[in-house]
Design an enzyme around this catalytic site. Structure first.
Site, mmCIF file in Angstrom:
data_model
loop_
_atom_site.group_PDB
_atom_site.id
_atom_site.type_symbol
_atom_site.label_atom_id
_atom_site.label_comp_id
_atom_site.label_asym_id
_atom_site.label_seq_id
_atom_site.Cartn_x
_atom_site.Cartn_y
_atom_site.Cartn_z
ATOM 1 N N GLY A 1 48.491 -14.524 -34.002
ATOM 2 C CA GLY A 1 48.027 -15.859 -33.627
ATOM 3 C C GLY A 1 46.552 -16.024 -33.918
ATOM 4 C CG ASN A 2 44.897 -19.514 -34.694
ATOM 5 O OD1 ASN A 2 44.536 -20.325 -33.847
ATOM 6 N ND2 ASN A 2 45.888 -19.762 -35.545
ATOM 7 N NE ARG A 3 38.548 -15.957 -29.898
ATOM 8 C CZ ARG A 3 37.224 -15.969 -29.947
ATOM 9 N NH1 ARG A 3 36.609 -15.639 -31.054
ATOM 10 N NH2 ARG A 3 36.530 -16.299 -28.890
#
Ligand code: CTP
Length: 415
Positions: free
Chosen positions: A210-212
């Site tokens: 995923g990413n932030r």
């Protein structure tokens, strides 16, 4: 010490009056001096003591209370912002008529600051021509009447008419204190699709890449676009922590491929598409159907494949005459490197993707992700570059929407 902004929180007599306490708490916690002015009917739902304790200010409802202070004139005259939540059908009718039969309506006649009304009532009452005429009249005079949210109403019924989320009301109020002109009805008649959040690419039933991205910037854009009159579809990737923006149709997705399908479908009828989502560039080739276990053979090797570039696909479709979307807007989160400034990377990205506008944020571990403030640059395919001053994500959204509205009215917006 600078003076705290003075906010009047008017509370109408509806069941949603209890939610005014949450708005009040948020405003006081963020440094506002709040005077609560309920109607008599509102006090049947929440007691004056609750509002007094949470605001630290006395609570009055009638024009014959506190007469030596001429409260019905003074409270309005000295306000920097008035928020009415909930704005009931009756309260909006009285405001539209210019009545002054209690302290709140008197305050509305004397206030010269932005007025934000957050309606709450049953769907039939909202849809009634009398209410719609009152809303139109109030809006034509500059009052900002929010679109109500949809969902569960007082009883078992659901529909349009719920009070927008208190977080959203407080956020729009704070926006109006810095940008009183941030919510004109200049996007009426436009269909806008906005993607937000960050995609997640599953590895097995419990893990993902995923990413932030928090989704806050895309949500701010969707919220403001709807309140400026657009018909907004929000394609939201993994944003469960955020309150639903009122008046917005939400489609929830998880992966890049799901986001792609939803965006392409929604883009078909859209005048504007804004790709604010952080889309994973890669996904695992294989999705394990059970949890990947540690073995004596060492860590697993995960093979990735490239996800489609949705923004570039939209541009290609339009060039091929398969899409009528007039404005395609991308986002870019960039860092500089020893050879190039972050803006050089952004200019190259604008050329590569071929979109009409690119909103550029400079990112780092301490910048932008999950924070409430944002700034950057707006690059246009016509070569213009405009700085977006640092401000809340709502302020940045307002600046970007000014530019979008300007493209449709043939004028350059407020930037
Ligand atoms: N985007 C997209 N599809 C992808 C990746 C990105 O539509 N597979 C969109 C994003 O929503 C954003 C813009 O493209 O509007 C730029 O995203 P960014 O991640 O900065 O671009 P990348 O193409 O991934 O570039 P980089 O090489 O910097 O990772």
């Amino acid at each position: 010490m600078t003076q705290k902004p003075k906010v009047v929180l008017g509370v109408g007599g509806g069941i949603a009056a209890y939610k005014a306490c949450e708005i009040l708490r948020r405003l006081t916690e963020t440094g506002h001096d709040v005077t609560v002015v309920p109607t008599e009917a509102a006090l049947k739902f929440v007691g004056a003591a609750t509002f007094e304790a949470l605001s630290g200010n006395p609570v009055r409802t009638g024009v014959f209370q506190d007469v030596p202070q001429v409260a019905h004139v003074k409270i309005g005259q000295t306000a920097d912002l008035v928020i009415i939540a909930p704005a009931t059908a009756d309260l909006m009718a009285r405001a539209a008529q210019g009545r002054a039969d209690d302290l709140l309506t008197g305050t509305l006649l004397t206030a010269r600051c932005p007025v934000l009304m957050a309606p709450a009532m049953h769907t039939e009452m909202w849809d009634h021509p009398a209410t719609q005429d009152n809303v139109a009249l109030l809006r034509s005079r500059g009052t900002i009447v929010m679109e109500p949210a949809s969902g569960r109403l007082t009883g078992k019924d659901t529909g349009k008419g719920r009070l927008p989320d208190p977080v959203e009301i407080a956020d729009l109020g704070r926006l109006l204190l810095t940008r009183p002109d941030a919510l004109p009805r200049d996007l009426e008649g436009l269909k806008v699709t906005i993607s937000a959040g960050g995609t997640r690419e599953p590895l097995d039933p419990v893990r993902f890449l995923g990413n932030r991205s928090s989704g806050k910037q895309g949500y701010a854009l969707a919220r403001l676009a709807a309140q400026r009159g657009a018909e907004v579809t929000l394609i939201a990737a993994n944003t469960e922590a955020l309150p639903d923006p009122a008046g917005v149709e939400i489609r929830r997705v998880g992966t890049a491929i799901e986001l792609r399908d939803a965006v392409h479908k929604s883009a078909e009828g859209a005048d504007v598409v804004v790709m604010a989502a952080a889309v994973a560039d890669f996904r695992p080739v294989d999705l394990a159907d059970h949890k990947i276990k540690k073995t004596d053979d060492g860590p697993p090797v995960i093979t990735l494949t490239t996800n489609p570039d949705i923004l570039a696909e939209l541009v290609r479709k339009r060039t091929a005459g398969e899409l009528n979307t007039r404005l395609i807007v991308g986002f870019a989160a960039e860092t500089g490197d020893p050879h190039h400034d972050f803006l050089d990377h952004a200019r190259a990205k604008l050329r590569r993707k071929g979109c009409d506008l690119l909103v550029v944020n400079q990112v780092g571990t301490d910048k932008v992700f999950g924070l409430d403030d944002n700034g950057g640059w707006l690059l246009s395919s016509d070569g213009t570059e405009t700085e977006l001053p640092l401000g809340t994500k709502a302020v940045l959204a307002a600046n970007v929407l000014d530019r979008i509205a300007g493209q449709f009215s043939g004028q350059v917006g407020n930037l």
